[in-house]
Design a protein around this motif. Structure first.
Motif, mmCIF file in Angstrom:
data_model
loop_
_atom_site.group_PDB
_atom_site.id
_atom_site.type_symbol
_atom_site.label_atom_id
_atom_site.label_comp_id
_atom_site.label_asym_id
_atom_site.label_seq_id
_atom_site.Cartn_x
_atom_site.Cartn_y
_atom_site.Cartn_z
ATOM 1 N N ARG A 77 25.121 -1.606 15.873
ATOM 2 C CA ARG A 77 24.898 -0.436 16.728
ATOM 3 C C ARG A 77 24.643 0.828 15.929
ATOM 4 N N SER A 78 24.735 0.756 14.616
ATOM 5 C CA SER A 78 24.615 1.954 13.784
ATOM 6 C C SER A 78 23.203 2.527 13.827
ATOM 7 N N THR A 79 23.143 3.849 13.997
ATOM 8 C CA THR A 79 21.898 4.598 13.898
ATOM 9 C C THR A 79 22.173 5.814 13.036
ATOM 10 N N LEU A 80 21.641 5.811 11.826
ATOM 11 C CA LEU A 80 21.872 6.898 10.881
ATOM 12 C C LEU A 80 20.620 7.746 10.768
ATOM 13 N N ALA A 81 20.807 9.058 10.603
ATOM 14 C CA ALA A 81 19.639 9.925 10.429
ATOM 15 C C ALA A 81 20.060 11.264 9.859
ATOM 16 N N MET A 82 19.128 11.864 9.132
ATOM 17 C CA MET A 82 19.217 13.267 8.719
ATOM 18 C C MET A 82 17.996 13.947 9.349
ATOM 19 N N PRO A 83 18.096 14.361 10.615
ATOM 20 C CA PRO A 83 16.913 14.825 11.367
ATOM 21 C C PRO A 83 16.667 16.321 11.312
ATOM 22 N N GLU A 84 17.192 16.988 10.306
ATOM 23 C CA GLU A 84 17.218 18.452 10.312
ATOM 24 C C GLU A 84 15.847 19.112 10.296
ATOM 25 N N THR A 85 14.853 18.492 9.656
ATOM 26 C CA THR A 85 13.539 19.144 9.602
ATOM 27 C C THR A 85 12.932 19.304 10.989
ATOM 28 N N ARG A 86 13.447 18.577 11.966
ATOM 29 C CA ARG A 86 12.934 18.706 13.339
ATOM 30 C C ARG A 86 13.382 19.991 14.005
ATOM 31 N N ILE A 87 14.415 20.639 13.443
ATOM 32 C CA ILE A 87 14.881 21.904 14.024
ATOM 33 C C ILE A 87 14.770 23.055 13.017
#
Length: 370
Positions: free
Chosen positions: A129-139
């Protein structure tokens, strides 16, 4: 009820993030509670190892409280935001050098600040079930909490790919990027937690986790490493995009499309930070640099615009300024890396993650699972 449940079960110091309605996103008070418990347990001989998990069914932690940071930035309360970043990064540093085994259960969503309180631990467990992300460039922000340090060390430019595309990573891809160490089925988690409470030593916990570990289903990135390495080894965002445009695979074309959605300024600052981190030996350098970058981002229009589009109005149509990487100058990027007038990080004493000689503390080092 506290937003962090803190207790000792047998030889295990338990930390459970308890803000499930907000996907356990971190507040300043939660950061302070985590730091206080960890510091107390350093000298507590009854605590042999730590287990971090999150309440609810959705995930460990979705990151820092971005809405609170948005409100602080919008109203000019920058010192309030600086205090949060400073204490959060000091917690990340403490976790990375903690002298007792620190086990992070990265089940469900683990993003941004959630990576910071888990991926710096000595043993990182992922599930299907793991979903990892570093999505910072989207904000209009940059991968922080030591994210540039972690992603810069991923093989074959996979970390650069993850940072610039803001991609979500499943368990196999998280292991491939070295953000996790072991895969354990979510069905095993309840019994694993119960059995950890019965472990008398960290070595017992080590054996238990190894016995429950398995191989995850294949991820999406293993087969794509060749073109990812070729495209994302380029030195500028423009060169990366041009290289991706020349690729014929659908996933490469999707990667280019995802990058073009993100803040051009944040992309350029992130790429520079990743390249800097690659040549530095310690997490402390990256955390100090990220602190400056984070505060600079909060004063840049793209952060407010990115959060507006993603979380406030939710129209998913940010209007970036500039709106094209080619229009982001070297001078504009350089300003992010200049020193800013905020109190410095105090990373304090660092501990040896190999344990303390002469006692029965055992190390659950990620190196032991190679």
């Amino acid at each position: 009820m506290s937003e962090v449940e803190i207790r000792v079960e047998g030889a295990c110091g338990r930390l459970t993030l308890n803000r499930p309605s907000a996907l356990n996103s971190l507040t300043l008070m939660m950061v302070r509670e985590l730091k206080a418990a960890l510091r107390q347990w350093i000298e507590d001989p009854a605590v042999e190892f730590i287990l971090l998990d999150g309440a609810g069914e959705r995930g460990l932690c979705a990151g820092g409280d971005i809405r609170a940071l948005y409100d602080a930035a919008r109203s000019g309360r920058l010192e309030e935001a600086a205090t949060f970043f400073r204490e959060e990064y000091e917690l990340n540093s403490l976790i990375s050098s903690y002298p007792k085994p620190y086990i992070a259960l990265m089940d469900g969503v683990v993003m941004g600040g959630g990576i910071g309180i888990s991926a710096h631990g000595s043993l990182r467990v992922v599930t299907e079930r793991s979903t990892l992300a570093m999505p910072e460039t989207r904000i209009g922000f940059i991968p922080d909490v030591g994210g540039t340090f972690l992603l810069a060390r991923a093989p074959d430019e996979l970390g650069t790919y993850a940072a610039l595309t803001a991609s979500r990573l499943g368990p196999a891809d998280a292991l491939l990027l070295r953000l996790g160490d072991l895969f354990i089925s979510s069905n095993e988690i309840p019994s694993m937690i119960a059995e950890l409470a019965l472990c008398r030593t960290a070595l017992d916990a080590h054996e238990l986790l190894l016995n429950k570990s398995a191989a995850p289903s294949p991820g999406s990135l293993e087969a794509e490493r060749q073109w990812i390495r070729r495209c994302f080894s380029r030195q500028t965002i423009e060169e990366i995009l041009n290289s991706l445009d020349e690729e014929t695979s659908d996933i490469a074309q999707r990667a280019a499309a995802e990058i073009r959605k993100n803040s051009p300024t944040a992309l350029k600052v992130t790429l520079r930070a990743l390249r800097d981190a690659r040549h530095k030996a310690d997490l402390g350098y990256s955390l100090r640099q990220e602190y400056n970058l984070a505060m600079a981002c909060l004063q840049n229009p793209d952060f407010l615009e990115g959060v507006r589009a993603a979380l406030i109005d939710k129209d998913q149509q940010p209007r970036w300024s500039p709106d094209d990487p080619a229009r982001v100058t070297g001078e504009q990027v350089e300003k992010f890396f200049q020193n800013h007038e905020f109190p410095p990080l105090n990373l304090g004493h660092t501990y040896s993650q190999r344990g303390v000689s002469g006692d029965n503390r055992r190390n659950l080092s990620r190196g032991n699972y190679g």
